[in-house]
Design an enzyme around this catalytic site. Structure first.
Site, PDB file in Angstrom:
ATOM      1  N   GLU A   4     -29.872 -17.193  77.158  1.00 17.53           N
ATOM      2  CA  GLU A   4     -30.999 -18.111  77.586  1.00 17.53           C
ATOM      3  C   GLU A   4     -31.950 -17.324  78.126  1.00 17.53           C
ATOM      4  OE1 GLU A   4     -30.679 -21.355  77.283  1.00 17.53           O
ATOM      5  OE2 GLU A   4     -28.578 -21.988  76.805  1.00 17.53           O
ATOM      6  N   CYS A  20     -38.023 -20.986  83.162  1.00 18.78           N
ATOM      7  CA  CYS A  20     -38.030 -20.588  81.719  1.00 18.78           C
ATOM      8  C   CYS A  20     -38.740 -21.608  81.061  1.00 18.78           C
ATOM      9  CB  CYS A  20     -36.612 -20.383  81.444  1.00 18.78           C
ATOM     10  SG  CYS A  20     -35.613 -21.687  81.789  1.00 18.78           S
TER      11      CYS A  20
END
Ligand code: NAP
Length: 456
Positions: A228, A262
């Site tokens: 990720e 993110c």
């Protein structure tokens, strides 16, 4: 990187920790391996009781845990509390649903009966970032512990107290020793750890550089990995969007967690008919943010995670401005103690400038004005990243059409990108691979074993 708590509000070191030595590491991996031998056969309903208890304890200790998040990485206290609530809901979600997610899956098979049985694999290594220090760990840990795997976590070096508090939660909830293990380790020791045959798979949330290094080691050792990584999410505003909603969503989507997420809305791509009004209103919103102590609920602009991070984003912004972009607001370190960077707006950013290509991991909104929907899609896809994104339009069919043409793992319509326990989370392109959250994550690190009984 030394393992220590540095308060970004003051830039003072609060507490230092020693990395574990090789003998201690061996003892912890041995204990995790031993725990796996019995945890894998522990009935799933019993595992669920433990995880429900973890969720319960998190909520009971919400204030204390949130204060440590805020101390170690500077998140505004209300947002730290929200993170604890979110993380508790992730544990509760898998505790309540994993039995269903992991039940046998029958396969149509003429000539026999066949099904998939999901069986655990062993020790999963998690390498985690500081920006959501509880929730990122929970997303990996909850589905795997429910599924009968055990986890060892190397947390980011700047959140060691959060790391210890997570282990304490598992201990206090009564889980057997070794099911969850915190490892105070330098990242330079991860490569060797991936060679250990008792570690069967690994997951990293963080930068592209760290992800590539972990994936290389996983590949060399023929082990599965999930990554990720970073993002530069487009936030597309079509000409029929609701301006009030857009403004409300961008303030959370871009300036929540001081832009250090993110899936933060890093590239605002807006139709030219709305661009001037939006830029003016956003500048006004930023002007009214109140910088200060992140422990004070009245503060709306806290520090970034570290002085180094604040200086890095300053450099990215200055290089972009020097290359011809226009600075509409902010753009400087704040003239005060701590890792403070002014909430910033950039316009006229073009291909070739740093802000166009790099992830801006801080409170910087880049506004791109476009003439058409096609131009918006083309610009959105002109990125090496592919994590999330948003589309704003009053015409939902049109927004869905745009969403389907954006090369990312997730697109949210009329809202900023977010995560929920039941929605799959993950990216494409250089944002990584694999899925966290949702039923998919329950099976991500499982052996999907085929069992077939031939008709006789
Ligand atoms: P980072 O430097 O990559 O650190 C993340 C973790 O990786 C830390 O535990 C770090 O340990 C470790 N690490 C660093 N280099 C490593 C290596 N060579 N091998 C193994 N582990 C290594 O990332 P960051 O700057 O702290 O975090 C921000 C990044 O994470 C951003 O790009 C952000 O977009 C991304 N992120 C992605 C998601 C997602 O779900 N896609 C979520 C959150 C954040 P040390 O602390 O000891 O260096």
């Amino acid at each position: 990187m030394s393992i220590q708590t540095t308060n970004p509000y003051t830039n003072k070191v609060v507490k230092s920790f020693h990395p574990i030595n090789e003998d201690e590491l061996e003892q912890k991996i041995t204990a995790a391996h031993k725990a796996y031998q019995s945890w894998k056969t522990t009935p799933i309903a019993e595992r669920a009781k433990y995880l429900h208890k973890v969720a319960e304890l998190m909520l009971e200790r919400k204030q204390e845990l949130a204060q440590i998040i805020t101390l170690e990485m500077g998140k505004l206290i209300k947002q730290s509390e929200a993170e604890i609530e979110m993380c508790a809901s992730v544990y509760a979600y898998y505790a309540a649903n994993s039995e269903e997610f992991l039940k046998d899956k029958e396969i149509d098979d003429d000539g026999g009966k066949a099904f998939i049985r999901y069986t655990p694999k062993g020790i999963i290594l998690g390498v985690e970032p500081w920006n959501y220090p509880f929730n990122q760990v929970g997303r990996l840990t909850a589905p795997n512990i429910m599924a009968g795997n055990v986890v060892v976590i190397k947390h980011a070096s700047n959140v060691p107290q959060c790391a210890q508090m997570i282990e304490d939660l598992f201990h206090d909830a009564g889980l057997p020793k070794g099911v969850y293990t915190n490892l105070y380790l330098e990242s330079s020791r991860i490569a060797k750890l991936t060679e250990d045959p008792r570690i069967v798979a690994m997951s990293l949330t963080g930068s592209e550089k760290a992800g590539a290094s972990l994936a290389e080691n996983a590949g060399r050792n023929l082990k599965k990995s999930v990554l990720e990584l970073g993002g530069s999410d487009p936030f597309i505003v079509l000409e029929d969007a609701d301006m009030d909603l857009v403004l409300k969503e961008i303030m959370i989507g871009r300036f929540g967690n001081m832009g250090q997420a993110c899936t933060s809305s890093k590239r605002i791509i807006i139709h030219e008919s709305l661009a001037d009004e939006f830029t003016e209103k956003l500048s006004d919103e930023l002007f009214h943010l109140k910088a200060g102590d992140p422990m004070d609920p009245a503060t709306s602009a806290g520090p970034m995670v570290s002085q180094e991070a604040a200086e890095h984003i300053l450099e990215q912004v200055m290089d972009t401005v020097n290359a011809g972009a226009k600075l509409i607001a902010g753009g400087k370190l704040m003239n005060r103690e701590g890792a403070f960077f002014e909430p910033t707006i950039l316009t006229e950013v073009k291909s070739g400038m740093r802000a166009y290509h790099e992830e801006l991991f801080g409170p910087v909104a880049v506004i791109y004005r476009v003439k058409s929907q096609d131009e918006a899609i083309q610009l959105a896809n002109d990125s090496t990243f592919g994590l999330g994104g948003s589309v704003f339009s009053e015409d939902i069919e049109r927004a869905i059409d745009v969403a389907s043409k954006i090369d990312t793992g997730m697109v949210f319509i009329n809202e900023h990108a977010a995560s929920k326990p039941d929605l799959p989370f993950g990216g494409t392109k250089r944002s990584g691979y694999g899925t966290e959250l949702s039923p998919s994550a329950a099976r991500e690190f499982m052996n999907e074993k085929l069992i077939r009984i031939k008709n006789r």
